[in-house]
Scaffold this motif. Structure first.
Motif, PDB file in Angstrom:
ATOM      1  N   VAL A  13       6.570   1.993  -1.514  1.00  0.00           N
ATOM      2  CA  VAL A  13       5.116   1.836  -1.631  1.00  0.00           C
ATOM      3  C   VAL A  13       4.930   0.928  -2.841  1.00  0.00           C
ATOM      4  N   PRO A  14       4.939  -0.386  -2.651  1.00  0.00           N
ATOM      5  CA  PRO A  14       5.189  -1.323  -3.751  1.00  0.00           C
ATOM      6  C   PRO A  14       4.251  -1.161  -4.938  1.00  0.00           C
ATOM      7  N   LEU A  15       4.877  -0.999  -6.092  1.00  0.00           N
ATOM      8  CA  LEU A  15       4.165  -0.894  -7.359  1.00  0.00           C
ATOM      9  C   LEU A  15       4.890  -1.777  -8.359  1.00  0.00           C
ATOM     10  N   PHE A  16       4.153  -2.617  -9.064  1.00  0.00           N
ATOM     11  CA  PHE A  16       4.755  -3.538 -10.024  1.00  0.00           C
ATOM     12  C   PHE A  16       5.540  -2.747 -11.079  1.00  0.00           C
ATOM     13  N   SER A  19       7.581  -3.974  -6.904  1.00  0.00           N
ATOM     14  CA  SER A  19       6.977  -4.683  -5.777  1.00  0.00           C
ATOM     15  C   SER A  19       7.663  -6.017  -5.523  1.00  0.00           C
ATOM     16  N   TRP A  20       8.288  -6.571  -6.553  1.00  0.00           N
ATOM     17  CA  TRP A  20       9.028  -7.829  -6.387  1.00  0.00           C
ATOM     18  C   TRP A  20      10.152  -7.641  -5.372  1.00  0.00           C
ATOM     19  N   LEU A  25      12.487  -8.192   0.112  1.00  0.00           N
ATOM     20  CA  LEU A  25      13.036  -7.551   1.303  1.00  0.00           C
ATOM     21  C   LEU A  25      12.284  -7.985   2.549  1.00  0.00           C
ATOM     22  N   VAL A  26      10.963  -7.944   2.506  1.00  0.00           N
ATOM     23  CA  VAL A  26      10.159  -8.338   3.674  1.00  0.00           C
ATOM     24  C   VAL A  26      10.375  -9.815   3.975  1.00  0.00           C
ATOM     25  N   VAL A  39       6.820  -3.364   7.249  1.00  0.00           N
ATOM     26  CA  VAL A  39       5.715  -2.988   6.359  1.00  0.00           C
ATOM     27  C   VAL A  39       4.984  -1.739   6.869  1.00  0.00           C
ATOM     28  N   LEU A  40       5.178  -1.408   8.137  1.00  0.00           N
ATOM     29  CA  LEU A  40       4.645  -0.145   8.644  1.00  0.00           C
ATOM     30  C   LEU A  40       5.494   1.042   8.201  1.00  0.00           C
TER      31      LEU A  40
END
Length: 256
Positions: A13-16, A19-20, A25-26, A39-40
């Motif tokens: 659940v990307p958090l700085f 998130s990088w 990865l995506v 991303v789902l």
């Protein structure tokens, strides 16, 4: 032991600053269905890790102000970054990262796991559709860069309509799930934090306006291309309708 669960959750659940890694990865996956599916799934994995943390699903009281501050900073950072993004896939990932920070806000405020799942789904579904359409554009016109071709509404009206709905849903336009989930999150935090979050609505809307101007309108510059099929449009419409019903019914059951 809790720290390991929280760090992994901040990756999924990307958090700085983790998130990088989420973005890398995506981006490493093929544009289209693969990115849309990941991303789902990843945010739901992150929420499950928060639930399974040895200390329990609730954020420790002493950690709550720090989580709220980091979530606020992360949301603002990625909203601003989305304004300068020139490629649809990158734009989508930045707005998604900005929106998913609200999940951390709700976790810090003590919201139950089902609400966190609905919040993540409200952001991830339109992002998934937008990433799928990014793959369509890359395959048919060679790229999804804003201003590269322009005027897509004239040559791909069905794809354009689907993309408009995805972008509006992702930028918390009223009646879409992310709108209700955002206000759910804001309604559970201290009032003093709300002024830091209200500018996000303006930033998301600004980012959406820039995307529409550069990618959809104007004169199309390129070879003739085939639009997406009617079945694809119907499926995308069903996804949005189903997500709206789930957010209203499931989210409404937990309003207080």
């Amino acid at each position: 032991m809790d720290l390991a669960f929280w760090i992994l959750a901040a990756l999924f659940v990307p958090l700085f600053p983790l998130s990088w890694l989420f973005n890398r990865l995506v981006a490493s996956l093929p544009a289209g269905i693969a990115q849309g599916l990941v991303v789902l799934v990843l945010p739901q994995v992150g929420i499950e890790l928060l639930r399974l943390a040895p200390q329990g699903r609730l954020c420790p009281v002493g950690l709550r102000p720090w989580v709220m501050a980091l979530a606020t900073a992360s949301a603002l950072l990625y909203a601003v970054r989305a304004l300068s993004a020139r490629e649809l896939g990158i734009w989508t990932r930045f707005v998604l990262c900005s929106g998913l920070a609200t999940v951390w806000l709700a976790w810090a405020a003590g919201e139950p796991t089902p609400v966190l799942r609905l919040m993540a789904l409200g952001w991830a579904l339109p992002a998934s559709v937008a990433l799928y359409l990014t793959g369509v554009l890359v395959g048919r016109v060679g790229g999804a860069y804003m201003g590269l071709h322009g005027g897509l509404v004239a040559v791909m009206p069905r794809m354009t309509a689907s993309l408009v709905f995805a972008v509006l849903a992702l930028t918390v336009t009223p009646v879409f799930p992310a709108f209700f989930m955002l206000w759910r999150g804001l309604g559970s935090i201290p009032v003093a934090w709300i002024p830091f979050w209200l500018p996000l609505i303006f930033l998301w809307g600004w980012a959406a306006g820039r995307l529409f101007q550069d990618l959809l309108f104007g004169d199309y510059r390129g070879e003739p291309v085939a639009d997406i099929g009617g079945m694809s449009v119907a499926l995308i419409g069903f996804v949005f309708l189903a997500s709206l019903v789930v957010s209203l019914v499931g989210g409404g059951a937990s309003w207080h």
